[in-house]
Motif scaffolding. Structure first.
Motif, short mmCIF file in Angstrom:
data_model
loop_
_atom_site.label_atom_id
_atom_site.label_comp_id
_atom_site.label_asym_id
_atom_site.label_seq_id
_atom_site.Cartn_x
_atom_site.Cartn_y
_atom_site.Cartn_z
N HIS A 1 -21.02 -11.83 -39.64
CA HIS A 1 -21.38 -12.01 -41.04
C HIS A 1 -20.79 -13.32 -41.55
O HIS A 1 -19.57 -13.47 -41.63
CB HIS A 1 -20.86 -10.85 -41.90
N PHE A 2 -21.64 -14.25 -41.90
CA PHE A 2 -21.20 -15.56 -42.36
C PHE A 2 -20.39 -15.42 -43.65
O PHE A 2 -19.37 -16.10 -43.83
CB PHE A 2 -22.42 -16.45 -42.59
N ASN A 3 -20.85 -14.54 -44.57
CA ASN A 3 -20.15 -14.35 -45.84
C ASN A 3 -18.73 -13.83 -45.60
O ASN A 3 -17.78 -14.27 -46.25
CB ASN A 3 -20.92 -13.37 -46.72
N ASP A 4 -18.57 -12.89 -44.67
CA ASP A 4 -17.24 -12.36 -44.36
C ASP A 4 -16.30 -13.49 -43.92
O ASP A 4 -15.19 -13.64 -44.42
CB ASP A 4 -17.31 -11.32 -43.23
N ALA A 5 -16.77 -14.25 -42.94
CA ALA A 5 -15.92 -15.28 -42.36
C ALA A 5 -15.55 -16.36 -43.38
O ALA A 5 -14.37 -16.73 -43.51
CB ALA A 5 -16.62 -15.91 -41.16
N THR A 6 -16.55 -16.85 -44.10
CA THR A 6 -16.28 -17.98 -45.00
C THR A 6 -15.47 -17.56 -46.23
O THR A 6 -14.64 -18.34 -46.71
CB THR A 6 -17.60 -18.65 -45.44
#
Length: 713
Positions: free
Chosen positions: A556-561
């Protein structure tokens, strides 16, 4: 120099030192190759020969110069403290210390006094690893307007021996055994422990050596101690006893023993790399200088001798007064020219700092100069740029190996009339150095004061002051170090010796090294504690910590960023880690670059671990043994671990060692259990990030040691 000039010029001391060093810095880019005499060279690839296939001719002066210099590029390494790493910086005092000392660099808060610091291990050679169990050196050279002052410190406040005459013995015992040069950079062998049980004054130092203090997390996260007792002397000639402390603003933190061993193999430069990178990032390490002060009439007010170097002054009894701060803000330009050639000496003092009758200090005053004469090729080591003071040097010393000063005139003696006695001695009013007038009388005798005879009470005090986790780490250290000894009689003597410190400690040592427990559990009966010696009571901050982020395609890009942004906002660094280096694609099609792989990294290199959600990502990680091992190792070493959304399932995998007992079934709410921080079914990770950062700041979560029998020490 009058007072008005001093106030005008002294704030520029740092730039003066920089300019002085700048004269010796050379960038050879775009220049023509020459010999050391400045003769331009046309060919440096082929030696001069008698014919294309003939012998090399001795008249090839370029070949001879090039080879001779290469042959002599290695100076004798230090007998101790051989492996070191240095950095430049400056020191500023908080307020004038006129009441206590006339040392000028401790008077004006606006003055930045330039410093050079060398951190080091003690026992190992230059090629040994940074993370071995050892004492760490912490030597600081202050370039003051009154001359150079060297504060030669260690990260442990005491030493093995009470009298310097035994220094060759303790070093010989610590070093690799002479018949086979084994072991390197380790005290885990017979000769060291034979020395210990034959010299019980070592008991207190051995306790510190086997504690977490001997495996620091970073040079930036360890204390420094002057070890010996010195004197401050003010303008009125009043003296006070003083001990020096460096207090890191990041707190005092350590590795686990398992990490230290693995890092020695995977990244033997771990500590020097950490310091180098921190300074390059602008995260300048800072240390407060503290002093413990005692009036001379208080000398005999304690149950220990204040001049005994195997004893420390408990901070709860003699408080540490913080008087200034040091900032390390520039890396060395050349390791050899600066760090390797730096020469420190506890006898390099300035007016206002003097010596005591500490018998270890008295011997060091001879040894350091003697060592530098051999190591740096003669009496002119003070002219090497890194050692050169910013204060002008005027004396009648001449010649010798590697003389750099070109002295003019015929006069090189004193007194003289040809030059009106120049250079002439300074008066006390001109800030000349005047030794403290201490009355000394007594018979010549080889004997130690009876006040030095208690070898165990402070070792017990140290043991009493530690947390249960720290005590367990010492016991495990005894098991490794003494367990490596071949002579069973020495092992038994170790148990009997440390039975004098604490009976239960001796019993547990015996259990691990295969000898009999003491017949009568002992101890000193000392119930005192000093909370300041426990690292559990240190500063805790997430700033400058490093977090590994474990990902695979489909995360999940949102989680990481979101989490990376929150961490960066608190000064925490992150590395994206995956199976292979390169771009990793998220479930949303966005990409992040994996700058580390399982092959080039490991949980041992990070302070914490975070795993973002993403069903496909987690499924892939579950198929990667290296990923599961990464998580397990972070757990065993008691580090903070964060997981969001589907990544929580990875923590619950039966293949992940020990985490299955953690409370990780959160639904939209943050759960934090012994440093395991999780949340499910949410896109808002603000609360999670705050809790995770707090867990990182704790450094370790030692209570995990009691879960499932897993031990992190």
């Amino acid at each position: 120099m009058d007072q008005e000039q001093t106030q005008t010029n002294t704030p520029n001391l740092e730039s003066v030192k920089d300019q002085q060093l700048e004269e010796f810095r050379v960038d050879h880019k775009g220049t023509k190759l020459t010999t050391n005499q400045g003769v331009r060279v046309t060919n440096t690839d082929d030696s001069l020969k008698a014919g294309e296939r003939g012998p090399t001719l001795m008249e090839d002066f370029h070949f001879r110069e090039k080879m001779t210099h290469f042959d002599h590029e290695r100076i004798p390494e230090r007998v101790v403290h051989a492996r070191g790493f240095g950095a430049h910086g400056y020191f500023q005092v908080y307020e004038p210390m006129t009441e206590y000392t006339k040392a000028k660099f401790l008077q004006d808060p606006s003055v930045k006094t330039p410093v050079f610091v060398r951190f080091s291990t003690v026992v190992g050679s230059r090629g040994s690893a940074d993370t071995v169990r050892d004492v760490r050196g912490f030597a600081t050279k202050f370039y003051t307007e009154d001359g150079n002052y060297d504060l030669v410190a260690n990260n442990i406040p005491i030493f093995f021996i009470q009298d310097a005459i035994k220094f060759p013995d303790v070093v010989h015992a610590l070093k690799p055994e002479p018949h086979n040069e084994i072991p390197q950079a380790s005290a885990a062998h017979d000769t060291f422990w034979d020395f210990v049980v034959s010299n019980t004054e070592t008991a207190h130092m051995v306790m510190w050596l086997l504690s977490d203090r001997a495996i620091p997390r970073s040079f930036r996260m360890m204390e420094g101690f002057g070890v010996n007792t010195f004197r401050f002397v003010n303008e009125q000639g009043k003296a006070r006893f003083v001990k020096f402390h460096w207090k890191p603003l990041l707190g005092v933190h350590s590795l686990t023993w398992d990490e230290a061993q693995k890092l020695a193999g995977k990244d033997p430069d771990f500590h020097r790399r950490d310091l180098w990178e921190a300074i390059n990032k602008g995260e300048y390490p800072q240390f407060e200088l503290g002093v413990q002060l005692l009036e001379e009439e208080e000398e005999f007010n304690f149950d220990f001798d204040i001049l005994d170097p195997t004893k420390f002054w408990p901070e709860e009894v003699v408080p540490v007064k913080k008087i200034g701060k040091m900032t390390l803000n520039r890396n060395q330009d050349n390791f050899f020219a600066e760090t390797e050639q730096a020469a420190f000496h506890p006898g390099h003092v300035v007016p206002g700092i003097d010596f005591s009758n500490d018998p270890l200090l008295q011997g060091r005053l001879f040894s350091y100069t003697d060592t530098q004469l051999l190591r740096l090729g003669g009496p002119n080591f003070h002219e090497i740029p890194i050692n050169r003071p910013i204060a002008p040097v005027h004396n009648n010393q001449r010649d010798g190996f590697h003389r750099m000063t070109i002295d003019r005139g015929a006069v090189s003696y004193s007194p003289n009339s040809l030059r009106n006695n120049a250079p002439e001695p300074a008066t006390d009013q001109e800030h000349g150095y005047t030794h403290y007038a201490e009355k000394v009388e007594g018979q010549k005798i080889r004997k130690r004061s009876e006040s030095f005879h208690d070898h165990y009470s402070q070792a017990t005090l140290f043991w009493n002051s530690l947390s249960s986790a720290e005590k367990q780490h010492i016991i495990k250290a005894f098991h490794f170090e003494v367990g490596s000894v071949k002579d069973k009689q020495i092992k038994q003597r170790v148990v009997e010796m440390f039975n004098n410190v604490d009976g239960e400690l001796a019993v547990q040592i015996a259990q691990g090294v295969g000898v009999n427990p003491p017949k009568n559990p002992g101890g000193t009966g000392n119930t005192q504690v000093s909370p300041a010696v426990s690292q559990e009571n240190t500063i805790r901050s997430a700033r400058t910590r490093k977090v590994a982020i474990l990902v695979a395609n489909g995360f999940h890009f949102n989680d990481a960023t979101q989490v990376m942004t929150a961490l960066a906002g608190q000064g925490v660094h992150t590395d994206i880690i995956s199976m292979n280096l390169g771009m990793i694609t998220s479930a949303e099609g966005e990409q992040l670059e994996a700058t580390k792989s399982y092959a080039t990294s490991g949980a041992i290199m990070y302070d914490a671990l975070y795993i973002p959600g993403g069903k496909s990502c987690v499924e892939k990680l579950m198929r990667h043994k290296e990923a599961k091992d990464f998580v397990s190792e972070a757990f065993i070493h008691a580090k903070a671990i964060g997981a969001t959304n589907e990544a929580v399932d990875l923590l619950l995998s039966p293949d992940i060692q020990g985490i299955s007992t953690a409370g990780t079934d959160s639904q939209g709410q943050v759960t934090s259990d012994l440093g395991i921080v999780t949340i499910r079914n949410t896109t808002d990770l603000k609360a999670f990030s705050q809790e995770f950062i707090q867990a990182i700041a704790q450094h370790r979560h030692w209570l995990r040691q009691n879960q499932d029998g897993k031990m992190s020490g």
